[in-house]
Design a protein around this motif. Structure first.
Motif, PDB file in Angstrom:
ATOM      1  N   VAL A  99      24.852  13.213  -6.856  1.00 30.99           N
ATOM      2  CA  VAL A  99      24.882  14.679  -6.924  1.00 30.99           C
ATOM      3  C   VAL A  99      24.898  15.149  -8.378  1.00 30.99           C
ATOM      4  O   VAL A  99      24.225  16.127  -8.740  1.00 30.99           O
ATOM      5  CB  VAL A  99      26.105  15.229  -6.162  1.00 30.99           C
ATOM      6  CG1 VAL A  99      26.254  16.735  -6.382  1.00 30.99           C
ATOM      7  CG2 VAL A  99      25.966  14.934  -4.672  1.00 30.99           C
ATOM      8  N   TYR A 103      22.011  17.453  -9.856  1.00 29.17           N
ATOM      9  CA  TYR A 103      22.323  18.787 -10.364  1.00 29.17           C
ATOM     10  C   TYR A 103      21.785  18.953 -11.784  1.00 29.17           C
ATOM     11  O   TYR A 103      21.102  19.941 -12.099  1.00 29.17           O
ATOM     12  CB  TYR A 103      23.840  19.020 -10.338  1.00 29.17           C
ATOM     13  CG  TYR A 103      24.235  20.458 -10.587  1.00 29.17           C
ATOM     14  CD1 TYR A 103      24.043  21.052 -11.837  1.00 29.17           C
ATOM     15  CD2 TYR A 103      24.810  21.226  -9.582  1.00 29.17           C
ATOM     16  CE1 TYR A 103      24.397  22.358 -12.075  1.00 29.17           C
ATOM     17  CE2 TYR A 103      25.168  22.555  -9.807  1.00 29.17           C
ATOM     18  CZ  TYR A 103      24.962  23.107 -11.060  1.00 29.17           C
ATOM     19  OH  TYR A 103      25.305  24.412 -11.270  1.00 29.17           O
ATOM     20  N   THR A 184      21.752  15.641  -1.960  1.00 25.46           N
ATOM     21  CA  THR A 184      23.138  15.487  -1.515  1.00 25.46           C
ATOM     22  C   THR A 184      23.197  14.954  -0.096  1.00 25.46           C
ATOM     23  O   THR A 184      23.958  14.017   0.208  1.00 25.46           O
ATOM     24  CB  THR A 184      23.873  16.838  -1.590  1.00 25.46           C
ATOM     25  OG1 THR A 184      23.857  17.310  -2.944  1.00 25.46           O
ATOM     26  CG2 THR A 184      25.314  16.695  -1.122  1.00 25.46           C
TER      27      THR A 184
END
Length: 253
Positions: A99, A103, A184
């Motif tokens: 993640v 991101y 995710t």
């Protein structure tokens, strides 16, 4: 959805930040702040060293397979005086890493692309070559973009994981937040499958963990997996470079 070049994605990412500079700053600083907070929490709870070693092993060699292997070899934990990591800890670590990568790349590609000193820009270009080749071999991913990115990250043998998923998501036209959601979900599913597999194998390992042949076999299996991942990575890299040359792109900006 049509592919776009890396330069186009960088330009779009930069334009988005220019329109919303405060939000762009948040997207840049938030993953860094999250990483710093996690490192601080691990340090003050005395868990930083074992998580750092496991994350390095996952990043450089084993990927999601570290969940099945139970982290580092038991002898390493004993020698360093550390408690063995649980399956849940390893799975959580892998998901967090995925993640965080997703991101940072999905929202800050223009920043990453411009970091040339440590070879990150050319590395991202090579990763783009791989992603474009991957999409050319699997055109269904353009029609099923969200599902395709999720599956790409879910399976541990793609060789690129969340960073590749971030590039693929942008190449097929997904917005940054949608790309992050797909990665995710893929990481959660993939890590859960690995954790279930590890839990099923653990009782068997406990019965034979003191046998000399089991330790030898474990070393051989880890060596074989690392060799296979290295071979797979080289093979995929060569295929991607060949594809880039056929498209008239040498692969480095």
């Amino acid at each position: 959805m049509p592919d776009s070049s890396l330069e186009q994605m960088v330009a779009e990412s930069q334009a988005e930040q220019d329109r919303r500079p405060v939000l762009g700053a948040v997207h840049l600083l938030l993953p860094i702040a999250l990483l710093a907070a996690v490192i601080a929490a691990l340090y003050f709870t005395g868990n930083l060293r074992r998580f750092a070693l496991a994350s390095a092993a996952s990043f450089f060699t084993l990927g999601k397979f570290i969940i099945v292997f139970g982290g580092l070899p038991a002898e390493t934990y004993d020698r360093l005086g550390m408690e063995k990591m649980s399956t849940a800890e390893l799975a959580g670590m892998v998901v967090f890493m995925d993640v965080l990568y997703a991101y940072f790349l999905a929202f800050n590609l223009h920043h990453v692309y411009r970091i040339r000193r440590f070879g990150i820009g050319p590395a991202i270009q090579r990763l783009q070559n791989f992603c474009q080749w991957w999409l050319s071999e699997r055109p269904w991913m353009r029609r099923w973009a969200f599902t395709g990115v999720m599956l790409f990250v879910m399976f541990p043998l793609t060789g690129t994981g969340a960073p590749g998923g971030s590039i693929i998501g942008r190449l097929v036209g997904l917005r940054a937040r949608t790309t992050l959601a797909a990665i995710t979900l893929g990481s959660l599913l993939g890590s859960t499958i690995m954790a279930v597999l590890a839990d099923r194998l653990e009782p068997i390992f406990e019965q034979i963990q003191d046998e000399w042949w089991f330790h030898s076999l474990g070393i051989v299996i880890i060596a074989v997996v690392i060799a296979l991942l290295y071979w797979l990575g080289r093979r995929l890299s060569r295929a991607a470079d060949d594809y880039a040359r056929r498209q008239g792109d040498g692969g480095t900006p």
